[in-house]
Scaffold this motif. Structure first.
Motif, PDB file in Angstrom:
ATOM      1  N   THR A 299      43.167  19.372  58.248  1.00 23.18           N
ATOM      2  CA  THR A 299      42.403  19.130  59.473  1.00 23.18           C
ATOM      3  C   THR A 299      40.931  18.955  59.130  1.00 23.18           C
ATOM      4  OG1 THR A 299      41.935  21.475  59.878  1.00 23.18           O
ATOM      5  CG2 THR A 299      44.009  20.586  60.760  1.00 23.18           C
ATOM      6  N   ARG A 300      40.202  18.321  60.008  1.00 14.85           N
ATOM      7  CA  ARG A 300      38.779  18.095  59.752  1.00 14.85           C
ATOM      8  C   ARG A 300      38.047  19.430  59.575  1.00 14.85           C
ATOM      9  NH1 ARG A 300      36.725  13.145  60.909  1.00 14.85           N
ATOM     10  NH2 ARG A 300      34.716  14.018  61.539  1.00 14.85           N
ATOM     11  N   GLU A 301      38.419  20.404  60.353  1.00 15.25           N
ATOM     12  CA  GLU A 301      37.767  21.706  60.264  1.00 15.25           C
ATOM     13  C   GLU A 301      38.047  22.354  58.905  1.00 15.25           C
ATOM     14  OE1 GLU A 301      37.783  26.087  62.529  1.00 15.25           O
ATOM     15  OE2 GLU A 301      38.965  24.422  63.311  1.00 15.25           O
ATOM     16  N   THR A 302      39.307  22.297  58.479  1.00 13.53           N
ATOM     17  CA  THR A 302      39.669  22.886  57.190  1.00 13.53           C
ATOM     18  C   THR A 302      39.003  22.143  56.043  1.00 13.53           C
ATOM     19  OG1 THR A 302      41.815  23.625  58.044  1.00 13.53           O
ATOM     20  CG2 THR A 302      41.589  23.439  55.658  1.00 13.53           C
ATOM     21  N   ALA A 303      39.040  20.819  56.095  1.00 13.54           N
ATOM     22  CA  ALA A 303      38.422  20.017  55.043  1.00 13.54           C
ATOM     23  C   ALA A 303      36.933  20.298  54.946  1.00 13.54           C
ATOM     24  CB  ALA A 303      38.659  18.533  55.309  1.00 13.54           C
ATOM     25  N   SER A 304      36.277  20.388  56.085  1.00 13.47           N
ATOM     26  CA  SER A 304      34.836  20.642  56.099  1.00 13.47           C
ATOM     27  C   SER A 304      34.509  21.992  55.468  1.00 13.47           C
ATOM     28  CB  SER A 304      34.313  20.598  57.540  1.00 13.47           C
ATOM     29  OG  SER A 304      32.920  20.780  57.574  1.00 13.47           O
ATOM     30  N   ARG A 305      35.334  22.988  55.770  1.00 18.14           N
ATOM     31  CA  ARG A 305      35.114  24.329  55.220  1.00 18.14           C
ATOM     32  C   ARG A 305      35.333  24.342  53.706  1.00 18.14           C
ATOM     33  NH1 ARG A 305      38.394  26.651  58.201  1.00 18.14           N
ATOM     34  NH2 ARG A 305      40.165  26.891  56.804  1.00 18.14           N
ATOM     35  N   ILE A 306      36.398  23.669  53.253  1.00 18.71           N
ATOM     36  CA  ILE A 306      36.688  23.630  51.815  1.00 18.71           C
ATOM     37  C   ILE A 306      35.573  22.901  51.069  1.00 18.71           C
ATOM     38  CG2 ILE A 306      38.240  22.662  50.063  1.00 18.71           C
ATOM     39  CD1 ILE A 306      40.563  23.200  51.998  1.00 18.71           C
ATOM     40  N   ILE A 307      35.116  21.789  51.622  1.00 21.52           N
ATOM     41  CA  ILE A 307      34.040  21.028  50.980  1.00 21.52           C
ATOM     42  C   ILE A 307      32.771  21.868  50.882  1.00 21.52           C
ATOM     43  CG2 ILE A 307      32.457  19.071  51.289  1.00 21.52           C
ATOM     44  CD1 ILE A 307      34.869  17.495  52.400  1.00 21.52           C
ATOM     45  N   CYS A 327      35.471  12.486  49.652  1.00 20.80           N
ATOM     46  CA  CYS A 327      36.305  12.950  50.772  1.00 20.80           C
ATOM     47  C   CYS A 327      35.483  13.108  52.053  1.00 20.80           C
ATOM     48  CB  CYS A 327      36.986  14.262  50.409  1.00 20.80           C
ATOM     49  SG  CYS A 327      38.311  14.087  49.184  1.00 20.80           S
ATOM     50  N   ALA A 328      34.257  13.590  51.929  1.00 17.91           N
ATOM     51  CA  ALA A 328      33.399  13.727  53.110  1.00 17.91           C
ATOM     52  C   ALA A 328      33.165  12.371  53.746  1.00 17.91           C
ATOM     53  CB  ALA A 328      32.072  14.371  52.725  1.00 17.91           C
ATOM     54  N   GLY A 329      33.023  11.346  52.906  1.00 16.28           N
ATOM     55  CA  GLY A 329      32.827  10.006  53.431  1.00 16.28           C
ATOM     56  C   GLY A 329      34.093   9.424  54.022  1.00 16.28           C
ATOM     57  N   MET A 331      36.564  10.885  55.348  1.00 24.51           N
ATOM     58  CA  MET A 331      36.914  11.553  56.593  1.00 24.51           C
ATOM     59  C   MET A 331      35.799  11.457  57.636  1.00 24.51           C
ATOM     60  SD  MET A 331      38.932  14.956  55.231  1.00 24.51           S
ATOM     61  CE  MET A 331      39.762  15.234  56.825  1.00 24.51           C
ATOM     62  N   ALA A 332      34.708  10.798  57.248  1.00 25.74           N
ATOM     63  CA  ALA A 332      33.561  10.629  58.152  1.00 25.74           C
ATOM     64  C   ALA A 332      33.129  11.966  58.752  1.00 25.74           C
ATOM     65  CB  ALA A 332      33.888   9.616  59.249  1.00 25.74           C
ATOM     66  N   LEU A 333      32.952  12.951  57.887  1.00 32.24           N
ATOM     67  CA  LEU A 333      32.571  14.292  58.335  1.00 32.24           C
ATOM     68  C   LEU A 333      31.060  14.334  58.551  1.00 32.24           C
ATOM     69  CD1 LEU A 333      34.791  16.406  55.896  1.00 32.24           C
ATOM     70  CD2 LEU A 333      35.256  15.856  58.303  1.00 32.24           C
ATOM     71  N   SER A 334      30.644  14.141  59.787  1.00 31.18           N
ATOM     72  CA  SER A 334      29.214  14.063  60.090  1.00 31.18           C
ATOM     73  C   SER A 334      28.476  15.347  59.743  1.00 31.18           C
ATOM     74  CB  SER A 334      29.009  13.727  61.569  1.00 31.18           C
ATOM     75  OG  SER A 334      29.665  14.679  62.398  1.00 31.18           O
ATOM     76  N   GLU A 335      29.183  16.487  59.750  1.00 29.73           N
ATOM     77  CA  GLU A 335      28.545  17.752  59.403  1.00 29.73           C
ATOM     78  C   GLU A 335      28.144  17.795  57.928  1.00 29.73           C
ATOM     79  OE1 GLU A 335      33.046  18.727  59.776  1.00 29.73           O
ATOM     80  OE2 GLU A 335      31.591  17.229  60.473  1.00 29.73           O
ATOM     81  N   HIS A 336      28.681  16.843  57.136  1.00 29.86           N
ATOM     82  CA  HIS A 336      28.317  16.776  55.725  1.00 29.86           C
ATOM     83  C   HIS A 336      27.450  15.545  55.430  1.00 29.86           C
ATOM     84  CE1 HIS A 336      30.445  20.268  54.334  1.00 29.86           C
ATOM     85  NE2 HIS A 336      31.565  19.868  54.927  1.00 29.86           N
TER      86      HIS A 336
END
Length: 398
Positions: A299-307, A327-329, A331-336
């Motif tokens: 999940t985006r939340e899990t991925a963000s935490r692991i990163i 991976c941050a890119g 998944m387009a994780l704006s928090e990263h």
């Protein structure tokens, strides 16, 4: 690679390096400084530094530090790419230091100068040695366009060591159009041995057969290695002269989504943060890509935490840094966003491939504020894949 050496040894002045390299290792407080000086002189341009490096080729190999200095001088001369070093490097093909012989052939390849018939024969005569020596000498014949050892190389097409047979097959594909010899190399792309996969990517890049791009971009080895081979096959990419299909393939390679790689069942990473961390630290790139693929399924939340956790814990490891940025890119994780932007602006050479991942991250996050920097990076960067990615992202952000 040369850029990395320049950065690592920039703190040693040329004057200091020249002073140290002229002394015997036993005269120095720290004998290691002598071979560090040789490496430093590889980034210099003066006549005095060139002659100092050539002089090191006559060092005795009985002393460990002198022997290593001689090897480092050979490597440095390859980086200097001055054809005047060729006769001296060819003299290094005779001797008992097998590593120095291999380094000398590699340096001759890098210099890429025209060899006289006598010099070509010297290279061919050195073929009778270790498998590593055989491989690099065959590569020299392939890349320098030499044809004076055809029979000897043909005898190696079915050699027991795939690193030797692969180089031989690539030679005949490139120099004599025998592309029917390449299926064994394509099969080798799926080897369980990482070294054999890497060798197959290199050999297919040397083969001159553009049809192999489809195969080699899917091989789970490092992105820069695959990119180098593709650029050997499609040099037009450097100047945006490739066709539409080639552009799509190179784009796929540089985006480096692990879902597009030919991963095996044994590369599948278990579904846990601990397993992802362990796989990312594995020496086999296929395991690393398996970890990245697993991270993308969370999940985006899990991925963000692991990163975030891995960046704090292992972010100084440039290999792991790359996968986290990628991976941050993807998944387009704006928090990263900060990770992606800082990766884009990182100038340490070891993090260059993270900059490529960051360019695509800018596209996914629509970071138009970085457009001017991407244009500047295209103008100033030396690595073709980074320049190419910058141009594509600028186009798509427009």
């Amino acid at each position: 690679m040369a850029e990395r050496f320049d950065s690592l040894f920039a703190g040693i002045s040329e004057e200091s390096a020249l002073q140290q390299i002229k002394l015997s290792a036993s005269q120095l407080d720290n004998p290691v400084s002598k071979y560090m000086a040789a490496t430093r002189l590889g980034a210099c341009h003066s006549e005095e530094s060139l002659q100092a490096l050539i002089g090191c080729l006559n060092l005795t190999i009985d002393d460990l530090y002198e022997r290593i200095t001689r090897r480092k001088a050979i490597e440095a001369l390859g980086r200097r790419r001055d054809t005047r070093a060729l006769p001296h490097l060819l003299n290094c093909l005779i001797g008992e230091d097998e590593i120095a012989i291999i380094d000398a052939v590699d340096a001759i390849i890098k210099i890429n100068g025209v060899l006289t018939p006598q010099q070509s024969n010297s290279l061919s005569e050195a073929l009778d040695g270790s498998d590593n020596r055989k491989r690099v000498i065959i590569q020299a014949h392939t890349r320098l366009g030499l044809n004076n050892a055809v029979d000897a190389i043909r005898d190696l097409i079915n050699h027991d060591n795939p690193l030797v047979s692969g180089a031989a097959r690539s030679y005949f594909a490139k120099r004599h159009g025998e592309t029917d010899l390449l299926p064994q190399l394509v099969e080798q792309l799926h080897s369980d041995a990482p070294g054999q996969r890497r060798a197959a990517v290199i050999d297919l890049g040397d083969s001159g057969d553009r049809k192999q791009v489809h195969n080699l971009i899917q091989c789970p080895v490092s992105m820069p290695l695959r990119a180098k081979s593709v650029l050997e096959l499609i040099p037009e990419l450097e100047y945006d002269k490739e066709n539409a299909e080639e552009r799509d393939l190179f784009r796929q390679l540089l985006i480096d989504d692990p879902n597009n790689l030919a991963l095996k069942e044994e590369h599948t990473c278990p579904d846990s943060a601990e397993a992802i961390e362990n796989y990312l630290q594995h020496r086999d790139e296929a395991k690393q890509y398996g970890a990245a693929k697993r991270l993308l399924t969370t999940t985006r939340e899990t991925a963000s935490r692991i990163i975030e956790t891995l960046h704090e814990k292992l972010g100084s490891d440039y290999v792991i840094h790359y996968y986290l940025t990628m991976c941050a890119g993807l998944m387009a994780l704006s928090e990263h966003e900060k990770l992606i932007v800082t990766s884009l602006h990182e100038t340490i050479p070891q993090y260059t491939k993270s900059r490529v991942a960051a360019t695509w991250g800018c596209l996914r996050l629509e970071l138009s504020a970085e457009k001017n920097f991407l244009m500047e990076l295209n103008d100033t960067a030396r690595w073709v894949p980074l320049k190419w990615a910058c141009r594509r992202v600028v186009e798509e952000l427009s």
